[in-house]
Write a protein that holds these residues in place. Sequence first.
Motif, PDB file in Angstrom:
ATOM      1  N   PRO A  49       0.840  -1.206   0.000  1.00 18.17           N
ATOM      2  CA  PRO A  49       0.000   0.000   0.000  1.00 18.17           C
ATOM      3  C   PRO A  49       0.875   1.255   0.000  1.00 18.17           C
ATOM      4  N   VAL A  50       0.584   2.174  -0.889  1.00 20.83           N
ATOM      5  CA  VAL A  50       1.389   3.393  -1.014  1.00 20.83           C
ATOM      6  C   VAL A  50       0.607   4.622  -0.569  1.00 20.83           C
ATOM      7  N   LEU A  51      -0.624   4.765  -1.047  1.00 18.92           N
ATOM      8  CA  LEU A  51      -1.465   5.908  -0.695  1.00 18.92           C
ATOM      9  C   LEU A  51      -2.770   5.391  -0.103  1.00 18.92           C
ATOM     10  N   GLN A  52      -3.233   6.067   0.930  1.00 19.92           N
ATOM     11  CA  GLN A  52      -4.454   5.613   1.601  1.00 19.92           C
ATOM     12  C   GLN A  52      -5.357   6.801   1.914  1.00 19.92           C
ATOM     13  N   ASP A  53      -6.430   6.927   1.136  1.00 20.76           N
ATOM     14  CA  ASP A  53      -7.458   7.947   1.374  1.00 20.76           C
ATOM     15  C   ASP A  53      -6.860   9.354   1.459  1.00 20.76           C
ATOM     16  N   VAL A  54      -5.991   9.686   0.497  1.00 17.75           N
ATOM     17  CA  VAL A  54      -5.351  11.007   0.477  1.00 17.75           C
ATOM     18  C   VAL A  54      -6.328  12.033  -0.104  1.00 17.75           C
ATOM     19  N   ALA A  55      -6.487  13.136   0.601  1.00 18.29           N
ATOM     20  CA  ALA A  55      -7.376  14.220   0.148  1.00 18.29           C
ATOM     21  C   ALA A  55      -6.672  15.554   0.349  1.00 18.29           C
ATOM     22  N   LEU A  56      -6.695  16.388  -0.687  1.00 17.03           N
ATOM     23  CA  LEU A  56      -6.142  17.737  -0.583  1.00 17.03           C
ATOM     24  C   LEU A  56      -6.773  18.626  -1.640  1.00 17.03           C
ATOM     25  N   THR A  57      -6.621  19.936  -1.455  1.00 20.01           N
ATOM     26  CA  THR A  57      -7.214  20.918  -2.366  1.00 20.01           C
ATOM     27  C   THR A  57      -6.202  22.015  -2.671  1.00 20.01           C
ATOM     28  N   SER A  72       7.261   7.965   0.697  1.00 23.72           N
ATOM     29  CA  SER A  72       5.885   7.960   1.208  1.00 23.72           C
ATOM     30  C   SER A  72       4.841   8.090   0.110  1.00 23.72           C
ATOM     31  N   GLY A  73       5.260   8.267  -1.140  1.00 22.55           N
ATOM     32  CA  GLY A  73       4.288   8.262  -2.236  1.00 22.55           C
ATOM     33  C   GLY A  73       3.977   9.619  -2.835  1.00 22.55           C
ATOM     34  N   LYS A  74       4.798  10.634  -2.572  1.00 26.20           N
ATOM     35  CA  LYS A  74       4.508  11.975  -3.092  1.00 26.20           C
ATOM     36  C   LYS A  74       4.566  12.007  -4.621  1.00 26.20           C
ATOM     37  N   SER A  75       5.624  11.460  -5.203  1.00 31.59           N
ATOM     38  CA  SER A  75       5.729  11.448  -6.664  1.00 31.59           C
ATOM     39  C   SER A  75       4.676  10.543  -7.284  1.00 31.59           C
ATOM     40  N   LEU A 187       5.618  27.297 -16.869  1.00 33.54           N
ATOM     41  CA  LEU A 187       4.805  28.499 -16.690  1.00 33.54           C
ATOM     42  C   LEU A 187       4.073  28.883 -17.970  1.00 33.54           C
ATOM     43  N   LEU A 188       4.725  28.732 -19.111  1.00 32.01           N
ATOM     44  CA  LEU A 188       4.128  29.150 -20.379  1.00 32.01           C
ATOM     45  C   LEU A 188       3.268  28.066 -21.013  1.00 32.01           C
ATOM     46  N   SER A 189       3.231  26.882 -20.410  1.00 33.65           N
ATOM     47  CA  SER A 189       2.275  25.884 -20.882  1.00 33.65           C
ATOM     48  C   SER A 189       0.865  26.382 -20.567  1.00 33.65           C
ATOM     49  N   PRO A 190      -0.103  26.104 -21.423  1.00 31.03           N
ATOM     50  CA  PRO A 190      -1.438  26.689 -21.237  1.00 31.03           C
ATOM     51  C   PRO A 190      -2.226  26.128 -20.065  1.00 31.03           C
ATOM     52  N   GLN A 191      -1.849  24.966 -19.516  1.00 33.20           N
ATOM     53  CA  GLN A 191      -2.582  24.412 -18.384  1.00 33.20           C
ATOM     54  C   GLN A 191      -2.375  25.306 -17.159  1.00 33.20           C
ATOM     55  N   GLU A 192      -3.460  25.536 -16.421  1.00 29.91           N
ATOM     56  CA  GLU A 192      -3.397  26.491 -15.309  1.00 29.91           C
ATOM     57  C   GLU A 192      -2.694  25.911 -14.087  1.00 29.91           C
ATOM     58  N   LEU A 193      -2.803  24.602 -13.858  1.00 30.94           N
ATOM     59  CA  LEU A 193      -2.232  23.974 -12.670  1.00 30.94           C
ATOM     60  C   LEU A 193      -0.808  23.513 -12.952  1.00 30.94           C
ATOM     61  N   MET A 194       0.130  23.910 -12.064  1.00 31.86           N
ATOM     62  CA  MET A 194       1.534  23.530 -12.194  1.00 31.86           C
ATOM     63  C   MET A 194       1.905  22.562 -11.070  1.00 31.86           C
ATOM     64  N   LEU A 195       2.528  21.442 -11.427  1.00 30.50           N
ATOM     65  CA  LEU A 195       3.069  20.499 -10.453  1.00 30.50           C
ATOM     66  C   LEU A 195       4.594  20.605 -10.496  1.00 30.50           C
ATOM     67  N   LEU A 196       5.191  20.966  -9.363  1.00 33.20           N
ATOM     68  CA  LEU A 196       6.639  21.129  -9.269  1.00 33.20           C
ATOM     69  C   LEU A 196       7.179  20.049  -8.326  1.00 33.20           C
ATOM     70  N   ASP A 197       7.969  19.128  -8.859  1.00 33.10           N
ATOM     71  CA  ASP A 197       8.437  17.971  -8.106  1.00 33.10           C
ATOM     72  C   ASP A 197       9.886  18.178  -7.679  1.00 33.10           C
ATOM     73  N   GLU A 198      10.082  18.713  -6.470  1.00 35.06           N
ATOM     74  CA  GLU A 198      11.415  18.974  -5.925  1.00 35.06           C
ATOM     75  C   GLU A 198      12.342  19.623  -6.952  1.00 35.06           C
ATOM     76  N   LEU A 246       2.356  14.500   4.810  1.00 35.74           N
ATOM     77  CA  LEU A 246       1.974  13.105   4.641  1.00 35.74           C
ATOM     78  C   LEU A 246       2.624  12.231   5.704  1.00 35.74           C
ATOM     79  N   SER A 247       1.923  11.173   6.058  1.00 34.33           N
ATOM     80  CA  SER A 247       2.447  10.195   6.999  1.00 34.33           C
ATOM     81  C   SER A 247       3.381   9.241   6.267  1.00 34.33           C
ATOM     82  N   ALA A 248       3.968   8.333   7.037  1.00 34.72           N
ATOM     83  CA  ALA A 248       4.731   7.243   6.437  1.00 34.72           C
ATOM     84  C   ALA A 248       3.793   6.354   5.619  1.00 34.72           C
TER      85      ALA A 248
END
Length: 317
Positions: A49-57, A72-75, A187-198, A246-248
């Motif tokens: 099990p990697v992720l369990q009932d993760v919720a965020l906004t 812990s499963g962030k990526s 930033l210049l990609s047209p999608q509004e949401l940006m995911l920055l991974d470390e 996030l937890s372990a």
Amino acid sequence: MSLHPPDLSPQNMADGQRAREEQELSMAPPALEVDGISLAFRERRSSLPVLQDVALTVKRGEFVSLIGPSGSGKSTLFHIIGGLLKPQRGRIRMHGQDVTGERGHISYMPQQPALFPWRTTLDNVLLGQENAPRNHTAAHSQYASERERREEALQWLEQVGLGPFAKAYPHTLSGGMQQRVAFLRALLSPQELMLLDEPFSALDALTRADMQQWLLRMWEKNRRSVLFITHSIEEALLLSDRIYVLSARPATVMHVVDVPFPRPRREEITLDSRFSEWKRTMTDWMRQEKYKLDGGMEEHAESVRKNPTDNGADQYE
């Protein structure tokens, strides 16, 4: 009834405009809703099990950070949000629409710049727009022609101090310069949401501090919706509006921190006693979870040793 004339000074009008924009953002659907996401990997005969009932906004125009122990499963969560993996349970919504398992809705900046060595700085920046799905490019009139895209990208390169390097190739740029190029591509990609991974993990301490300040200034100008993975508690406190801890593994949301420091922020905020207190508290949380994760890895390794299999290929459950 007041008979005083309205204050039409530029400062008051600017304040009013910002207030209206903030009200509109608060009424809009969130840029991202992660609702009860669970995922497990099957490794040989055991299940991990990697992720369990993760919720965020992430609200529109908000900078949100995600921290947790290594492994812990962030990526993995980023892969689910980007549509590369499907969860066993839960949904991903963007701007109120269910996009679970769909690709093309986010712009992404990985840990390494991942620049194409045969493309110039300018052409690497333009790559995100070239690869954007048709429904996104059609919705953004500023991307109507290649000439307009190049002109806009050149203007941005000038703003971040890379104008003289527009025709340079990645191997001639420093690590910090390459990260700026990667960020502009997202930033210049047209999608509004940006995911920055470390994005700054591979940089030396001084360059990383400089890039944090640069990112703060860039984000405060544009207010894109950002979900940011980092292992640095100080970095999360400095950059974020809100932090999910996030937890372990299996990861679930253990704490949600509404960062109390006003914007605009500068590096001096790290000297504030409240900043140090929050950093100590969150460090204690992370240390406790790391101990749990280390113990869980030992137990999982023992389980694998006791359950050998002829099929060594890992599969998603």
